[in-house]
Design a protein around this motif. Structure first.
Motif, short mmCIF file in Angstrom:
data_model
loop_
_atom_site.label_atom_id
_atom_site.label_comp_id
_atom_site.label_asym_id
_atom_site.label_seq_id
_atom_site.Cartn_x
_atom_site.Cartn_y
_atom_site.Cartn_z
N ALA A 54 0.84 -1.20 0.00
CA ALA A 54 0.00 0.00 0.00
C ALA A 54 0.88 1.25 0.00
O ALA A 54 0.57 2.23 -0.69
N LEU A 55 1.96 1.22 0.77
CA LEU A 55 2.90 2.34 0.79
C LEU A 55 3.52 2.55 -0.60
O LEU A 55 3.62 3.67 -1.09
N SER A 56 3.89 1.46 -1.24
CA SER A 56 4.45 1.54 -2.58
C SER A 56 3.45 2.15 -3.56
O SER A 56 3.81 2.97 -4.41
N MET A 60 3.74 5.58 -5.88
CA MET A 60 3.47 5.58 -7.32
C MET A 60 2.43 6.64 -7.67
O MET A 60 2.56 7.36 -8.66
N GLU A 61 1.40 6.75 -6.84
CA GLU A 61 0.36 7.75 -7.08
C GLU A 61 0.94 9.16 -7.02
O GLU A 61 0.64 10.01 -7.87
N LEU A 62 1.80 9.41 -6.06
CA LEU A 62 2.44 10.72 -5.93
C LEU A 62 3.33 11.01 -7.13
O LEU A 62 3.32 12.12 -7.67
N SER A 63 4.06 10.01 -7.59
CA SER A 63 4.91 10.17 -8.76
C SER A 63 4.09 10.49 -10.00
O SER A 63 4.47 11.34 -10.80
N THR A 64 2.96 9.83 -10.14
CA THR A 64 2.08 10.06 -11.29
C THR A 64 1.57 11.49 -11.31
O THR A 64 1.51 12.13 -12.36
N ILE A 65 1.23 12.01 -10.14
CA ILE A 65 0.77 13.40 -10.05
C ILE A 65 1.89 14.34 -10.51
O ILE A 65 1.65 15.29 -11.25
N GLY A 66 3.13 14.07 -10.08
CA GLY A 66 4.25 14.90 -10.50
C GLY A 66 4.46 14.85 -12.01
O GLY A 66 4.72 15.88 -12.64
N GLU A 67 4.34 13.66 -12.59
CA GLU A 67 4.50 13.53 -14.04
C GLU A 67 3.38 14.25 -14.78
O GLU A 67 3.62 14.86 -15.82
N GLU A 68 2.17 14.19 -14.24
CA GLU A 68 1.06 14.89 -14.87
C GLU A 68 1.29 16.40 -14.84
O GLU A 68 1.06 17.10 -15.84
#
Length: 95
Positions: A54-56, A60-68
């Motif tokens: 769940a932490l991982s 990943m969700e945070l990284s996706t927001i940054g990429e967006e």
């Protein structure tokens, strides 16, 4: 507002400072991450393993927001640059 073309020329906007690491290095880091995750997951209880996954997912969700956000910035910068080029072109052809 200052012209995007002039800002690019003068160094006020430096696109390559926002770039991703080269793909070979990224691949190497991803492999190390997978190896470390596997190591820890083998040592954990089932509950800890689920929490770790769940932490991982949150990372990943945070990284996706940054990429967006990066995509939006780059796309907007490209469109503003195109608008500046069109303004400059009108000046060339109207002279």
């Amino acid at each position: 507002m200052k012209s995007v073309m002039h800002s690019l020329y003068s160094g006020a906007i430096i696109p390559w400072e926002r770039s991703e690491p080269d793909s070979e290095k990224r691949h190497e880091i991803l492999q190390k991450l997978e190896d470390e995750e596997r190591y820890f997951m083998e040592k954990m209880s089932l509950d800890d393993c689920q929490r770790f996954q769940a932490l991982s997912s949150l990372h990943m969700e945070l990284s996706t927001i940054g990429e967006e956000n990066l995509f939006s910035y780059a796309f907007t910068l490209g469109m503003v640059l195109a608008m500046d080029v069109m303004k400059e072109a009108k000046g060339i052809f109207n002279d």
